[in-house]
Design a protein around this motif. Structure first.
Motif, PDB file in Angstrom:
ATOM      1  N   SER A  18       0.829  -1.201   0.000  1.00  0.00           N
ATOM      2  CA  SER A  18       0.000   0.000   0.000  1.00  0.00           C
ATOM      3  C   SER A  18       0.871   1.262   0.000  1.00  0.00           C
ATOM      4  CB  SER A  18      -0.928  -0.023   1.216  1.00  0.00           C
ATOM      5  OG  SER A  18      -1.769   1.094   1.231  1.00  0.00           O
ATOM      6  N   THR A  26      -2.995  -1.022  -4.880  1.00  0.00           N
ATOM      7  CA  THR A  26      -4.349  -0.888  -4.352  1.00  0.00           C
ATOM      8  C   THR A  26      -4.763  -2.197  -3.683  1.00  0.00           C
ATOM      9  OG1 THR A  26      -5.424  -1.710  -6.359  1.00  0.00           O
ATOM     10  CG2 THR A  26      -4.965   0.678  -6.250  1.00  0.00           C
ATOM     11  N   ARG A  27      -5.773  -2.119  -2.874  1.00  0.00           N
ATOM     12  CA  ARG A  27      -6.324  -3.324  -2.244  1.00  0.00           C
ATOM     13  C   ARG A  27      -6.758  -4.317  -3.331  1.00  0.00           C
ATOM     14  NH1 ARG A  27      -8.385  -5.178   2.518  1.00  0.00           N
ATOM     15  NH2 ARG A  27      -7.832  -3.277   3.618  1.00  0.00           N
ATOM     16  N   THR A  80      -6.566  -2.881   8.036  1.00  0.00           N
ATOM     17  CA  THR A  80      -6.751  -1.528   7.539  1.00  0.00           C
ATOM     18  C   THR A  80      -5.399  -1.104   7.006  1.00  0.00           C
ATOM     19  OG1 THR A  80      -8.437  -1.079   9.211  1.00  0.00           O
ATOM     20  CG2 THR A  80      -7.412   0.834   8.125  1.00  0.00           C
ATOM     21  N   LEU A  81      -5.326  -0.873   5.710  1.00  0.00           N
ATOM     22  CA  LEU A  81      -4.059  -0.524   5.068  1.00  0.00           C
ATOM     23  C   LEU A  81      -3.750   0.946   5.284  1.00  0.00           C
ATOM     24  CD1 LEU A  81      -4.619  -2.478   1.754  1.00  0.00           C
ATOM     25  CD2 LEU A  81      -3.134  -3.145   3.653  1.00  0.00           C
ATOM     26  N   GLY A  91      -3.522   4.632   4.873  1.00  0.00           N
ATOM     27  CA  GLY A  91      -4.347   5.537   4.075  1.00  0.00           C
ATOM     28  C   GLY A  91      -5.813   5.176   4.027  1.00  0.00           C
ATOM     29  N   GLU A  92      -6.179   3.987   4.524  1.00  0.00           N
ATOM     30  CA  GLU A  92      -7.581   3.578   4.542  1.00  0.00           C
ATOM     31  C   GLU A  92      -8.236   3.984   5.855  1.00  0.00           C
ATOM     32  OE1 GLU A  92      -8.028  -0.453   1.886  1.00  0.00           O
ATOM     33  OE2 GLU A  92      -7.683  -0.699   4.023  1.00  0.00           O
ATOM     34  N   VAL A  93      -9.527   4.154   5.799  1.00  0.00           N
ATOM     35  CA  VAL A  93     -10.312   4.404   7.013  1.00  0.00           C
ATOM     36  C   VAL A  93     -11.374   3.313   7.071  1.00  0.00           C
ATOM     37  CG1 VAL A  93     -11.825   6.029   8.196  1.00  0.00           C
ATOM     38  CG2 VAL A  93      -9.927   6.877   6.807  1.00  0.00           C
ATOM     39  N   LYS A  94     -11.437   2.639   8.205  1.00  0.00           N
ATOM     40  CA  LYS A  94     -12.470   1.587   8.364  1.00  0.00           C
ATOM     41  C   LYS A  94     -13.415   1.965   9.460  1.00  0.00           C
ATOM     42  CE  LYS A  94     -11.084  -2.717   6.413  1.00  0.00           C
ATOM     43  NZ  LYS A  94     -10.878  -4.109   6.548  1.00  0.00           N
TER      44      LYS A  94
END
Length: 119
Positions: free
Chosen positions: A77, A82-83, A113-114, A116-119
């Protein structure tokens, strides 16, 4: 001129952020060797960091090395994967590692949660 350790740490931080430092620090001399070898390999100019992470994620998935795969999913990431691309690497690994290892890799990726990601 940088020594091997300094260059390796620079490459490690470029790929892993500071996660790599946390892996290497408690390992003593083994951690020093890890950092130096990381720089030797990741510092080569034949593949981009992004391409190296695709290869690394694929190998760690097939080898079923979950702790190291977790670190390299984050690194992937960090270098622009990308995921969805990492999911495709897991799917592709079915051919070489079988369903159990691909499923384990996909489950690990889905649990994270990578950067830069928001979960």
């Amino acid at each position: 001129m940088k020594n091997r350790y300094e260059f390796g740490m620079e490459m490690l931080n470029k790929v892993d952020g500071h996660a790599g430092e946390a892996v290497a620090a408690p390992l003593g001399d083994l951690g020093t060797l890890l950092v130096e070898w990381f720089g030797d390999i990741y510092g080569r100019d034949k593949l981009t960091l992004r391409e190296r992470e695709i290869a690394t994620i694929a190998m760690l998935t097939v080898l079923n090395r979950e702790p190291q795969l977790r670190v390299h999913l984050g690194a992937g990431s960090n270098v622009g994967l990308t995921r969805q691309e990492m999911e495709e690497v897991m799917t592709h690994s079915v051919l070489y590692g079988g369903f159990p290892t691909a499923i384990n890799g996909m489950n690990l990726l889905n649990s994270m949660t990578l950067p830069g990601e928001v979960k």
